[in-house]
Design a protein around this motif. Structure first.
Motif, PDB file in Angstrom:
ATOM      1  N   VAL A  20       0.852  -1.184   0.000  1.00  0.00           N
ATOM      2  CA  VAL A  20       0.000   0.000   0.000  1.00  0.00           C
ATOM      3  C   VAL A  20       0.889   1.235   0.000  1.00  0.00           C
ATOM      4  O   VAL A  20       1.702   1.436   0.908  1.00  0.00           O
ATOM      5  CB  VAL A  20      -0.933   0.013   1.222  1.00  0.00           C
ATOM      6  N   SER A 222      -7.349   5.629  -6.764  1.00  0.00           N
ATOM      7  CA  SER A 222      -8.009   6.209  -5.606  1.00  0.00           C
ATOM      8  C   SER A 222      -8.704   7.539  -5.903  1.00  0.00           C
ATOM      9  O   SER A 222      -8.070   8.496  -6.357  1.00  0.00           O
ATOM     10  CB  SER A 222      -6.977   6.414  -4.492  1.00  0.00           C
ATOM     11  N   SER A 242     -13.345   3.415  -4.376  1.00  0.00           N
ATOM     12  CA  SER A 242     -11.883   3.317  -4.432  1.00  0.00           C
ATOM     13  C   SER A 242     -11.396   1.989  -3.861  1.00  0.00           C
ATOM     14  O   SER A 242     -10.462   1.374  -4.390  1.00  0.00           O
ATOM     15  CB  SER A 242     -11.246   4.480  -3.663  1.00  0.00           C
ATOM     16  N   LEU A 243     -12.020   1.525  -2.781  1.00  0.00           N
ATOM     17  CA  LEU A 243     -11.651   0.226  -2.212  1.00  0.00           C
ATOM     18  C   LEU A 243     -11.966  -0.899  -3.194  1.00  0.00           C
ATOM     19  O   LEU A 243     -11.161  -1.828  -3.364  1.00  0.00           O
ATOM     20  CB  LEU A 243     -12.391   0.002  -0.896  1.00  0.00           C
ATOM     21  N   ALA A 246      -9.293  -0.827  -5.836  1.00  0.00           N
ATOM     22  CA  ALA A 246      -8.020  -1.377  -5.365  1.00  0.00           C
ATOM     23  C   ALA A 246      -8.058  -2.894  -5.325  1.00  0.00           C
ATOM     24  O   ALA A 246      -7.102  -3.572  -5.749  1.00  0.00           O
ATOM     25  CB  ALA A 246      -7.693  -0.814  -3.981  1.00  0.00           C
ATOM     26  N   VAL A 257      -0.779  -0.717  -4.641  1.00  0.00           N
ATOM     27  CA  VAL A 257      -1.915   0.179  -4.866  1.00  0.00           C
ATOM     28  C   VAL A 257      -1.605   1.520  -4.213  1.00  0.00           C
ATOM     29  O   VAL A 257      -1.165   1.584  -3.064  1.00  0.00           O
ATOM     30  CB  VAL A 257      -3.241  -0.401  -4.334  1.00  0.00           C
ATOM     31  N   VAL A 259      -2.961   4.948  -2.769  1.00  0.00           N
ATOM     32  CA  VAL A 259      -4.270   5.306  -2.232  1.00  0.00           C
ATOM     33  C   VAL A 259      -4.200   6.518  -1.303  1.00  0.00           C
ATOM     34  O   VAL A 259      -3.156   6.841  -0.748  1.00  0.00           O
ATOM     35  CB  VAL A 259      -4.882   4.118  -1.452  1.00  0.00           C
ATOM     36  N   ASP A 261      -6.724   6.584   1.203  1.00  0.00           N
ATOM     37  CA  ASP A 261      -7.320   6.032   2.426  1.00  0.00           C
ATOM     38  C   ASP A 261      -6.562   4.767   2.842  1.00  0.00           C
ATOM     39  O   ASP A 261      -6.951   3.645   2.506  1.00  0.00           O
ATOM     40  CB  ASP A 261      -8.794   5.739   2.184  1.00  0.00           C
ATOM     41  N   GLU A 264      -8.298   2.039   5.566  1.00  0.00           N
ATOM     42  CA  GLU A 264      -9.392   1.290   4.959  1.00  0.00           C
ATOM     43  C   GLU A 264      -8.888   0.317   3.895  1.00  0.00           C
ATOM     44  O   GLU A 264      -9.387  -0.810   3.772  1.00  0.00           O
ATOM     45  CB  GLU A 264     -10.405   2.271   4.344  1.00  0.00           C
ATOM     46  N   THR A 265      -7.883   0.736   3.126  1.00  0.00           N
ATOM     47  CA  THR A 265      -7.333  -0.145   2.092  1.00  0.00           C
ATOM     48  C   THR A 265      -6.591  -1.317   2.709  1.00  0.00           C
ATOM     49  O   THR A 265      -6.722  -2.464   2.251  1.00  0.00           O
ATOM     50  CB  THR A 265      -6.398   0.646   1.160  1.00  0.00           C
ATOM     51  N   ALA A 268      -9.167  -3.754   3.908  1.00  0.00           N
ATOM     52  CA  ALA A 268      -9.806  -4.440   2.791  1.00  0.00           C
ATOM     53  C   ALA A 268      -8.890  -5.513   2.211  1.00  0.00           C
ATOM     54  O   ALA A 268      -9.339  -6.622   1.881  1.00  0.00           O
ATOM     55  CB  ALA A 268     -10.188  -3.431   1.706  1.00  0.00           C
ATOM     56  N   LEU A 269      -7.608  -5.216   2.114  1.00  0.00           N
ATOM     57  CA  LEU A 269      -6.659  -6.196   1.581  1.00  0.00           C
ATOM     58  C   LEU A 269      -6.477  -7.381   2.526  1.00  0.00           C
ATOM     59  O   LEU A 269      -6.315  -8.521   2.074  1.00  0.00           O
ATOM     60  CB  LEU A 269      -5.309  -5.520   1.315  1.00  0.00           C
TER      61      LEU A 269
END
Length: 280
Positions: A20, A222, A242-243, A246, A257, A259, A261, A264-265, A268-269
């Motif tokens: 990230v 993003s 955006s999530l 990604a 990625v 980004v 945020d 949050e990313t 999510a990953l």
């Protein structure tokens, strides 16, 4: 296929997990967060928060590259980014510098930058010479036109093939100058001289790019207009889109990625990896 990225003092096994890259704009006019982190104190606070949130690389930008944005003089770009580089390198995290100016590249490398992220694909006279003898990572991006005119009327014969051909030419130029492959990452340049249809064609073809070029792909979607075009959301309301972008990029093979945020990313990953690990 190469699974490793040498980024200055830092090395990454990209087979382990996607990275990230957190965006830190120290500009007054970036499309999403212009002016918010312009002061050094605020920039450091933002970087420290990104580190707490799990960022891998912090990408510092001193010149807005949104569609229609004017170019910034070298001295002004240096004035914006150099204090941030000197302050943030003490945090011990990889620093990427988002610039297309050879003079800025040289100064950033001297100050301890670990990566140069060039939207112009190291095409400016002197750009390759500025980076070739260092050990920093290099991100080569595709852009049709310039930020001033790139969205006027982007046209391609075959957007995926055309972008791959451009990236291959720039990779060959870097290799011919003596740059090690392990230093290079490629970026299809979402939103840089592309229509919405072009952007999503490229998103669906990340795996093809990595396969044909043999280099890791960085995806920066993003909050961009390609997200807004599908969701109908304004810039500040594009987190969910955006999530999704990604995760779609990672599912297609993106290794990094970029980004806004970070927390949050990262979350999510983690969920995406937990859900897919046993299927790979």
């Amino acid at each position: 296929m190469r699974q490793y990225l040498q980024c200055g003092r830092f090395g990454y096994n990209l087979a382990q997990r996607p990275l990230v890259m957190g965006i830190l704009n120290v500009t007054p006019d970036s499309f999403s967060d212009g002016g918010r982190y312009q002061g050094l104190e605020f920039a450091v606070e933002r970087a420290e928060q990104m580190i707490k949130d799990g960022v891998d690389i912090i990408d510092i930008g001193g010149e807005s590259t949104r569609p229609g944005s004017p170019s910034v003089p070298v001295d002004e770009e240096l004035r914006r980014i150099m204090p941030a580089i000197y302050a943030l390198r003490e945090l011990g995290y990889p620093l990427s510098i988002d610039t297309c100016k050879p003079e800025v590249m040289r100064e950033a490398i001297i100050a301890g930058a670990d990566m140069i992220n060039d939207i112009n694909g190291f095409r400016a006279p002197g750009a390759i010479e500025a980076v070739k003898d260092s050990d920093c990572g290099l991100c080569v991006m595709h852009m049709q036109g310039t930020p001033q005119d790139m969205q006027a009327q982007p046209e391609y014969v075959d957007v995926v093939a055309d972008v791959i051909a451009f990236l291959r030419e720039r990779i060959d130029a870097l290799l011919a100058a003596g740059v090690a492959r392990e230093r290079i990452t490629i970026d299809p340049g979402f939103g840089f001289g592309k229509s919405v249809e072009h952007n999503y064609a490229l998103l669906r073809s990340i795996n093809r790019m990595e396969s044909e070029l043999g280099l890791p792909v960085l995806a920066g979607l993003s909050r961009k207009s390609m997200i807004g075009a599908v969701t109908g959301r304004s810039v500040e309301q594009r987190l969910a889109g955006s999530l999704a972008g990604a995760l779609a990029a990672v599912a297609q093979g993106a290794r990094i990625v970029r980004v806004h945020d970070v927390a949050e990313t990262v979350d999510a990953l983690k969920v995406w990896q937990a859900a897919t690990t046993n299927n790979q």
